[in-house]
Enzyme design. Structure first.
Site, PDB file in Angstrom:
ATOM      1  N   GLY A  75      -3.496  33.301  22.954  1.00  0.00           N
ATOM      2  CA  GLY A  75      -2.425  32.331  23.112  1.00  0.00           C
ATOM      3  C   GLY A  75      -1.306  32.508  22.115  1.00  0.00           C
ATOM      4  O   GLY A  75      -0.323  31.772  22.148  1.00  0.00           O
ATOM      5  N   THR A  77       2.020  33.855  20.479  1.00  0.00           N
ATOM      6  CA  THR A  77       3.278  34.342  21.037  1.00  0.00           C
ATOM      7  C   THR A  77       4.078  35.010  19.929  1.00  0.00           C
ATOM      8  O   THR A  77       3.692  35.013  18.773  1.00  0.00           O
ATOM      9  CB  THR A  77       4.086  33.201  21.671  1.00  0.00           C
ATOM     10  OG1 THR A  77       4.348  32.193  20.681  1.00  0.00           O
ATOM     11  CG2 THR A  77       3.311  32.549  22.815  1.00  0.00           C
ATOM     12  N   ALA A 100      -1.806  34.232  27.989  1.00  0.00           N
ATOM     13  CA  ALA A 100      -0.887  33.232  28.528  1.00  0.00           C
ATOM     14  C   ALA A 100       0.017  32.761  27.403  1.00  0.00           C
ATOM     15  O   ALA A 100      -0.441  32.582  26.271  1.00  0.00           O
ATOM     16  CB  ALA A 100      -1.641  32.048  29.124  1.00  0.00           C
ATOM     17  N   SER A 101       1.273  32.584  27.714  1.00  0.00           N
ATOM     18  CA  SER A 101       2.178  32.005  26.727  1.00  0.00           C
ATOM     19  C   SER A 101       1.900  30.522  26.563  1.00  0.00           C
ATOM     20  O   SER A 101       2.266  29.920  25.550  1.00  0.00           O
ATOM     21  CB  SER A 101       3.633  32.217  27.144  1.00  0.00           C
ATOM     22  OG  SER A 101       3.906  31.563  28.378  1.00  0.00           O
ATOM     23  N   PHE A 103      -1.360  27.670  27.890  1.00  0.00           N
ATOM     24  CA  PHE A 103      -2.594  27.485  28.652  1.00  0.00           C
ATOM     25  C   PHE A 103      -2.675  26.139  29.366  1.00  0.00           C
ATOM     26  O   PHE A 103      -3.654  25.866  30.054  1.00  0.00           O
ATOM     27  CB  PHE A 103      -3.804  27.652  27.724  1.00  0.00           C
ATOM     28  CG  PHE A 103      -4.115  29.083  27.422  1.00  0.00           C
ATOM     29  CD1 PHE A 103      -4.947  29.818  28.241  1.00  0.00           C
ATOM     30  CD2 PHE A 103      -3.555  29.705  26.322  1.00  0.00           C
ATOM     31  CE1 PHE A 103      -5.219  31.151  27.977  1.00  0.00           C
ATOM     32  CE2 PHE A 103      -3.818  31.034  26.040  1.00  0.00           C
ATOM     33  CZ  PHE A 103      -4.660  31.762  26.871  1.00  0.00           C
ATOM     34  N   HIS A 135      10.199  22.222  19.922  1.00  0.00           N
ATOM     35  CA  HIS A 135       8.855  22.259  19.347  1.00  0.00           C
ATOM     36  C   HIS A 135       8.854  21.652  17.948  1.00  0.00           C
ATOM     37  O   HIS A 135       9.898  21.358  17.376  1.00  0.00           O
ATOM     38  CB  HIS A 135       8.332  23.700  19.294  1.00  0.00           C
ATOM     39  CG  HIS A 135       7.817  24.193  20.608  1.00  0.00           C
ATOM     40  ND1 HIS A 135       8.646  24.774  21.549  1.00  0.00           N
ATOM     41  CD2 HIS A 135       6.580  24.191  21.146  1.00  0.00           C
ATOM     42  CE1 HIS A 135       7.920  25.105  22.610  1.00  0.00           C
ATOM     43  NE2 HIS A 135       6.663  24.761  22.392  1.00  0.00           N
ATOM     44  N   HIS A 136       7.657  21.535  17.391  1.00  0.00           N
ATOM     45  CA  HIS A 136       7.466  21.029  16.037  1.00  0.00           C
ATOM     46  C   HIS A 136       8.032  22.004  15.002  1.00  0.00           C
ATOM     47  O   HIS A 136       8.274  23.179  15.297  1.00  0.00           O
ATOM     48  CB  HIS A 136       5.977  20.788  15.768  1.00  0.00           C
ATOM     49  CG  HIS A 136       5.123  21.972  16.108  1.00  0.00           C
ATOM     50  ND1 HIS A 136       4.898  23.016  15.240  1.00  0.00           N
ATOM     51  CD2 HIS A 136       4.459  22.289  17.254  1.00  0.00           C
ATOM     52  CE1 HIS A 136       4.118  23.908  15.819  1.00  0.00           C
ATOM     53  NE2 HIS A 136       3.842  23.498  17.044  1.00  0.00           N
ATOM     54  N   LYS A 139       6.543  25.623  14.298  1.00  0.00           N
ATOM     55  CA  LYS A 139       6.618  26.684  15.306  1.00  0.00           C
ATOM     56  C   LYS A 139       7.464  27.828  14.766  1.00  0.00           C
ATOM     57  O   LYS A 139       8.658  27.661  14.478  1.00  0.00           O
ATOM     58  CB  LYS A 139       7.238  26.124  16.593  1.00  0.00           C
ATOM     59  CG  LYS A 139       7.406  27.124  17.724  1.00  0.00           C
ATOM     60  CD  LYS A 139       6.094  27.474  18.375  1.00  0.00           C
ATOM     61  CE  LYS A 139       6.304  28.272  19.649  1.00  0.00           C
ATOM     62  NZ  LYS A 139       5.041  28.787  20.194  1.00  0.00           N
TER      63      LYS A 139
END
Length: 237
Positions: A75, A77, A100-101, A103, A135-136, A139
């Site tokens: 997961g 990226t 997967a970028s 899930f 995003h937070h 990230k």
């Protein structure tokens, strides 16, 4: 199943809790404080690895798993420049690799609807398309992997766009705007704008539980398989 967690941050701990509740075993946990212990794990003591780490560590972890016959669900990226190499290594080693970028089942339905809408909207030239992801603050990568996957679902339907760019308005490119704010799990918005109106498709995550649940589902689904897979395969999308 005996699950090795490579990456033991918030996501890894959430996956651990879910896995134990479902009766799985945690074969071990790896983070930056004990990364050298990865070599202790092989297919003899691990059934599947779930990898959520930083971009600079991900490819090395994936390579180790594939070279040691450990099925791996990834997961992380921000490392996608090496994705094709990872796929090739998986096939060479007759391994199992699930990437997967994102899930979340909801996000993957979002991807599916995004492609459908893009295919319809290409006929209406008065609309311009753009992506925004939020995003937070922790990230690291910009844009998010989910944002890039969203762009990849749009671009085949818009031949006038030759690719995506990050945070800049460029003629002939699809712009992905990245924002970082406190306490945001993940929001992705696709906008089609014209002079008279705006159409939006969005996904807003309320917690990490959906991501963790999807990653665990992928690990369970991957058992006994060989090859390269993604969420479309698992969800039959």
């Amino acid at each position: 199943m005996r699950i090795l967690l490579i990456g033991y941050g918030k996501m890894g701990k959430t996956i651990e809790q879910m896995a134990l509740t479902k009766g799985h075993q945690i074969a071990g946990t790896i983070d930056h404080t004990n990364s050298e212990t990865l070599s202790n794990y092989t297919s003899d003591n691990v059934d599947v690895a779930i990898e959520f780490t930083h971009p600079e560590a991900a490819f090395g972890n994936i390579t180790y798993c594939l070279n040691n016959n450990i099925p791996v669900v990834v997961g992380s990226t921000g490392w996608l420049d090496k994705l094709e190499v990872a796929k090739q290594l998986c096939n060479e080693q007759n391994g199992a690799f699930f990437y997967a970028s994102n899930f979340s089942v909801g996000v993957n339905l979002f991807f599916h609807f995004n492609e459908y809408i893009a295919a319809k909207m290409q006929a209406y030239k008065e609309y311009s398309v753009g992506i925004r992801e939020i995003h937070h603050l922790q990230k690291v990568d910009k844009p998010s992997g989910t944002g890039i996957t969203t762009a990849e679902g749009i671009l085949p339907h818009f031949p006038a766009l030759s690719g995506w760019v990050a945070d800049q308005e460029t003629e002939g490119k699809l712009n992905i705007i990245s924002e970082r704010e406190p306490d945001v799990v993940g929001t992705h918005i696709v906008t089609y704008s014209s002079d008279v109106d705006k159409i939006e498709l969005s996904h807003v995550a309320h917690s990490r539980a959906g991501f963790a649940e999807g990653a665990l589902m992928a690990a369970e689904w991957l058992k006994g398989k060989k090859g390269v897979y993604g969420m479309k395969d698992m969800l039959n999308l």
